[in-house]
Design a protein around this motif. Structure first.
Motif, short mmCIF file in Angstrom:
data_model
loop_
_atom_site.label_atom_id
_atom_site.label_comp_id
_atom_site.label_asym_id
_atom_site.label_seq_id
_atom_site.Cartn_x
_atom_site.Cartn_y
_atom_site.Cartn_z
N THR A 105 0.76 -1.13 -0.03
CA THR A 105 0.15 -0.06 0.06
C THR A 105 0.77 1.19 -0.15
OG1 THR A 105 -1.61 -1.29 1.49
CG2 THR A 105 -1.96 1.19 1.12
N GLN A 106 0.70 1.93 -1.11
CA GLN A 106 1.54 3.11 -1.07
C GLN A 106 0.84 4.57 -0.80
OE1 GLN A 106 3.67 2.34 -5.10
NE2 GLN A 106 4.10 4.55 -4.56
N CYS A 159 5.54 3.30 1.55
CA CYS A 159 4.91 2.03 1.19
C CYS A 159 5.02 1.27 2.56
CB CYS A 159 6.05 1.61 -0.13
SG CYS A 159 5.44 0.04 -0.86
N ARG A 160 3.51 0.47 2.46
CA ARG A 160 3.65 -0.56 3.71
C ARG A 160 3.31 -1.76 3.21
NH1 ARG A 160 1.26 4.26 5.75
NH2 ARG A 160 1.95 4.94 7.73
N ALA A 161 3.89 -2.86 3.55
CA ALA A 161 3.84 -4.25 3.38
C ALA A 161 2.66 -5.02 4.21
CB ALA A 161 5.02 -5.02 3.33
N THR A 183 5.52 8.96 -11.96
CA THR A 183 5.01 7.89 -11.12
C THR A 183 6.15 7.17 -10.32
OG1 THR A 183 2.81 8.15 -12.23
CG2 THR A 183 3.00 6.46 -11.01
N TYR A 184 5.90 6.82 -9.42
CA TYR A 184 6.78 6.20 -8.48
C TYR A 184 6.18 4.80 -7.90
CZ TYR A 184 9.94 10.11 -8.96
OH TYR A 184 10.73 11.05 -9.45
N TYR A 185 6.59 3.68 -7.99
CA TYR A 185 6.13 2.38 -7.44
C TYR A 185 7.32 1.74 -6.61
CZ TYR A 185 2.97 2.65 -11.62
OH TYR A 185 1.96 2.96 -12.34
N CYS A 186 6.68 1.11 -5.60
CA CYS A 186 7.43 0.08 -4.86
C CYS A 186 7.21 -1.16 -4.99
CB CYS A 186 7.14 0.35 -3.33
SG CYS A 186 5.44 0.16 -2.80
#
Lengths: 129, 106
Positions: B5-6, B23-25, B85-88
């Motif tokens: 969850t970003q 970013c949460r796992a 746009t940034y992604y984990c």
């Protein structure tokens, strides 16, 4: 220099299959795993699966199991992704991407896949009747 | 499956701002987390791997931190080229991407 070059756009009808290729250059093909990632129009990235060209080991996201087949041809340093029983929501750009870390022959945390350092340009697959 | 969850989904910022993306796992991923930048019409670009390791050639204004389930990407002084746009991505067990954070010009 490392390059991944993917096959061109495809248009398919629902229920058909699509095969996308990813030809690699500039590194030892068997030394790194490859992931397939897709991106629906205007949406985020979705990891689909991973293959090791070294031993053919594959892993995939559960939602694709039964529809997704990943293969490699070490003689041409090319990876292939086949997706079957296509639906309209499979319309997306499909990317292949190389594991940054070398494959050590086994999978553990941080491997299979690892982070993805080189990407193909993407292949647009459109599913429409 | 591990969910990522970003936040935020969208952020408006100005050149020179300090920006932090979280970013949460859904479960412990130790430090098996990467960050990517994507611009329209292009493939994602790896910025940071294993939580805090900067890819060669990536400007030092980018940094990453975290452990377990909470991670951050920080851009210390936003430059015009950083609007993207940034992604984990977690790669502890299989792989999952966050939903993305779009960085917009204020």
């Amino acid at each position: 220099q490392v390059f991944l070059v993917q096959s061109g756009p495809e248009v398919k009808i629902p229920g058909a299959s699509v095969n996308v290729s990813c030809k690699t250059f500039g590194y030892t093909f068997s030394g790194h795993g490859l992931s397939w990632v897709r991106q629906a129009p205007g949406q985020g990235l979705e990891w689909m699966g991973w293959i090791s060209p070294y031993n053919g080991d594959t892993k995939s996201e559960q939602k694709f199991q039964g529809r997704l087949t990943l293969t490699t041809d070490t003689s041409t340093s090319t990876a292939y992704m086949e997706l079957r029983s296509l639906r309209s929501d499979d319309t997306a750009i499909y990317f292949c991407a190389r594991d940054k870390d070398s494959f050590l022959g086994y999978c553990s945390g941080g491997a299979c896949p690892s982070s993805l350092d080189f990407w193909g340009q993407g292949s647009l697959v459109t599913v429409s009747s | 499956d591990i969910q990522m969850t970003q936040s935020p989904s969208t952020q408006s910022a100005s050149v020179g701002d300090r920006v932090t993306i979280t970013c949460r796992a859904s479960q412990n991923i130790v430090t098996w987390l990467a960050w990517y930048q994507q611009k329209p019409g292009s493939a994602p670009k790896l910025l940071i791997y294993k939580t805090s390791n900067l890819v060669s050639g990536v400007p030092s204004r980018f940094s990453g931190s975290g452990f377990g389930t909470e991670f951050t990407l920080t851009i210390s002084s936003l430059q015009p080229d950083d609007f993207a746009t940034y992604y984990c991505q977690q790669y502890d067990h299989l792989s999952t991407f966050g939903q993305g954070t779009k960085l917009e010009i204020k």
